[in-house]
Motif scaffolding. Structure first.
Motif, PDB file in Angstrom:
ATOM      1  N   VAL A 120       0.840  -1.092  -0.109  1.00  0.00           N
ATOM      2  CA  VAL A 120       0.069  -0.046  -0.130  1.00  0.00           C
ATOM      3  C   VAL A 120       1.052   1.106   0.141  1.00  0.00           C
ATOM      4  CG1 VAL A 120      -1.617   1.428   1.409  1.00  0.00           C
ATOM      5  CG2 VAL A 120      -1.971  -1.329   0.962  1.00  0.00           C
ATOM      6  N   ALA A 121       1.971   1.184   0.721  1.00  0.00           N
ATOM      7  CA  ALA A 121       2.824   2.386   0.950  1.00  0.00           C
ATOM      8  C   ALA A 121       3.352   2.721  -0.585  1.00  0.00           C
ATOM      9  CB  ALA A 121       3.921   2.144   1.854  1.00  0.00           C
ATOM     10  N   ILE A 122       3.970   1.546  -0.969  1.00  0.00           N
ATOM     11  CA  ILE A 122       4.530   1.680  -2.387  1.00  0.00           C
ATOM     12  C   ILE A 122       3.551   2.136  -3.311  1.00  0.00           C
ATOM     13  CG2 ILE A 122       5.446   0.714  -4.593  1.00  0.00           C
ATOM     14  CD1 ILE A 122       6.928  -1.308  -2.428  1.00  0.00           C
ATOM     15  N   ALA A 123       2.135   1.835  -3.390  1.00  0.00           N
ATOM     16  CA  ALA A 123       1.516   2.228  -4.268  1.00  0.00           C
ATOM     17  C   ALA A 123       1.046   3.770  -4.156  1.00  0.00           C
ATOM     18  CB  ALA A 123       0.071   1.443  -4.294  1.00  0.00           C
ATOM     19  N   LEU A 124       1.048   4.225  -2.719  1.00  0.00           N
ATOM     20  CA  LEU A 124       0.545   5.605  -2.349  1.00  0.00           C
ATOM     21  C   LEU A 124       1.728   6.446  -2.934  1.00  0.00           C
ATOM     22  CD1 LEU A 124      -0.953   5.393   1.151  1.00  0.00           C
ATOM     23  CD2 LEU A 124      -2.105   6.305  -0.916  1.00  0.00           C
ATOM     24  N   GLY A 125       3.063   5.938  -2.743  1.00  0.00           N
ATOM     25  CA  GLY A 125       4.073   6.937  -3.209  1.00  0.00           C
ATOM     26  C   GLY A 125       4.242   7.068  -4.407  1.00  0.00           C
ATOM     27  N   THR A 126       3.752   5.778  -5.333  1.00  0.00           N
ATOM     28  CA  THR A 126       3.460   6.080  -6.844  1.00  0.00           C
ATOM     29  C   THR A 126       2.570   6.849  -7.207  1.00  0.00           C
ATOM     30  OG1 THR A 126       4.148   3.695  -7.013  1.00  0.00           O
ATOM     31  CG2 THR A 126       3.175   4.873  -8.968  1.00  0.00           C
ATOM     32  N   ALA A 127       1.516   7.093  -6.522  1.00  0.00           N
ATOM     33  CA  ALA A 127       0.282   8.037  -6.753  1.00  0.00           C
ATOM     34  C   ALA A 127       0.719   9.328  -6.612  1.00  0.00           C
ATOM     35  CB  ALA A 127      -0.782   7.515  -5.783  1.00  0.00           C
ATOM     36  N   PHE A 128       1.617   9.729  -5.400  1.00  0.00           N
ATOM     37  CA  PHE A 128       1.926  10.916  -5.031  1.00  0.00           C
ATOM     38  C   PHE A 128       2.805  11.452  -6.078  1.00  0.00           C
ATOM     39  CE2 PHE A 128       5.018  13.840  -3.164  1.00  0.00           C
ATOM     40  CZ  PHE A 128       4.223  14.619  -2.691  1.00  0.00           C
ATOM     41  N   TYR A 129       3.778  10.634  -6.207  1.00  0.00           N
ATOM     42  CA  TYR A 129       4.874  11.180  -7.585  1.00  0.00           C
ATOM     43  C   TYR A 129       4.003  11.324  -8.978  1.00  0.00           C
ATOM     44  CZ  TYR A 129       8.715  11.199 -10.734  1.00  0.00           C
ATOM     45  OH  TYR A 129       9.352  11.858 -11.761  1.00  0.00           O
TER      46      TYR A 129
END
Length: 402
Positions: A120-129
């Protein structure tokens, strides 16, 4: 892991763009917050609210309560193009955590023991970027999926239409993998993970006194012969080139040493890679149980359930992920081409619908004691992998959506 490998991994971090390296501490904080609040399948209300709050803050359109607790976010690039989905599962396990860390689970008997908090954290980081860098063609859908550990959230999300509106052309997903060291990616074309099927069987005999067996039908003897006979399926019924597992995981019978039990209960799991075997194991297991019971005058009840099909990666998307991995990770360990496991994953349902690739991102670091296996009460991983995961996903978007 050797010191040489660790130094090469440090060098690999320079391959992660500055913006994502700067984001790494925040991704770690998100992961640790999620780790403290694990939730079981279809009960991920706090997790879903956490995700939705972040998406709202970043101005990313999203849907909530998809297949109960799922969240789907949509990001459009600055020009038309194809649609790529990124999938992240978000449920925890019914395990009491034994790690002594500041971010230890605050929910007794529940734990993120498989890395889904990191997903989830990786996907959120991807979304933010991507929200800050829209210089890509097409659209990205981020699918935050409930209940991978059971009973399975992928199929309900597909039925809810997450691959439509706009129609998804391909999908990628990753699993943080403590079976591989940090600084590696496991990716392959074809079968990566196995089909998952389960069975539950009750053998009915005739109970009696342990000293007078001629008056009984011993359910334990019958069940024991069933267990032995089931082992012949892989050994003698399958092509020896194929891989499969038939495991009897439980066997319960009897109440006293001098009583012949009238019932015995068995349960187990079946795993295989070849989709052509769908349906075969259920039929063959019942044939064996029926034959053994008939020879002893016993009878049975059998429940057989097919849970997840095998995870089958598309060749073209696997090649894309492999090429991305080679640009992100350059170490003596590098890309592991033939990484397979008899573990199962309901990512398989997405891959039955559209081309895609599921891959393993190495996350173990033995020098830090971060190498306990998945589903262990002391499972944890090297959080350096989080930034690597964001970089992997972002580059997949840039390569696919152009």
């Amino acid at each position: 892991m050797s010191s040489t490998s660790l130094s090469s991994i440090s060098a690999d971090l320079s391959r992660i763009r500055l913006e994502i390296r700067s984001l790494q501490p925040q991704v770690v904080l998100w992961r640790r917050s999620l780790h403290q609040h694990p939730e079981l399948g279809f009960r991920e209300e706090m997790t879903a609210r956490f995700i939705a709050q972040k998406l709202q803050e970043w101005g990313i359109p999203h849907q909530t309560e998809v297949a109960q607790t799922g969240v789907v976010a949509t990001l459009e690039g600055n020009r038309p193009g194809r649609v790529l989905a990124i999938r992240a599962d978000m449920d925890a396990l019914p395990i009491h955590e034994e790690n002594d860390v500041p971010y230890k689970s605050q929910h007794d008997g529940k734990m993120h023991a498989c890395g889904h908090d990191g997903h989830v954290a990786i996907a959120l980081g991807t979304a933010f970027y991507l929200a800050q860098h829209r210089d890509f063609a097409g659209t990205v859908k981020l699918i935050f999926q409930p209940a991978e550990e059971g009973p399975g959230g992928a199929k309900p999300m597909i039925e809810a239409g997450v691959l439509k509106n706009p129609d998804v052309d391909a999908i990628v997903g990753l699993h943080l993998w403590n079976n591989l060291p940090l600084g590696t990616v496991g990716v392959r074309t074809g079968a990566l993970m196995a089909a998952v099927e389960t069975f539950h069987c009750t053998i009915f005999g005739k109970g009696g006194h342990g000293a007078i067996p001629q008056q009984t039908i011993d359910s334990i003897v019958v069940a024991a012969q069933v267990v032995n006979a089931l082992q012949t399926i892989v050994a003698r019924n399958l092509d020896p080139i194929e891989s499969a597992v038939v495991t009897v995981g439980t066997f319960q019978a009897g109440t006293a040493c001098n009583v012949i039990a009238d019932t015995a209960h068995l349960s187990g799991t079946v795993r295989y890679f070849n989709s052509n075997y769908a349906g075969y194991f259920g039929r063959r297991i019942e044939q064996i149980i029926a034959g053994v019971c008939q020879s002893h005058g016993a009878h049975y009840e059998l429940t057989y359930q097919s849970l997840y099909p095998p995870v089958i990666n598309d060749g073209a998307i696997a090649d894309l992920v492999r090429s991305v991995a080679e640009t992100v990770i350059e170490s003596p360990l590098g890309v592991v081409p033939n990484c397979q496991t008899m573990g199962g994953e309901d990512m398989s349902f997405f891959l039955q619908e559209i081309p895609g690739c599921y891959f393993f991102l190495g996350s173990a670091n033995a020098e830090k004691g971060l190498d306990f296996p998945h589903h262990h009460p002391r499972f944890n991983f090297d959080e350096t992998a989080l930034g690597m995961g964001v970089e992997m996903f972002v580059r997949c978007v840039e390569q696919f959506c152009r």
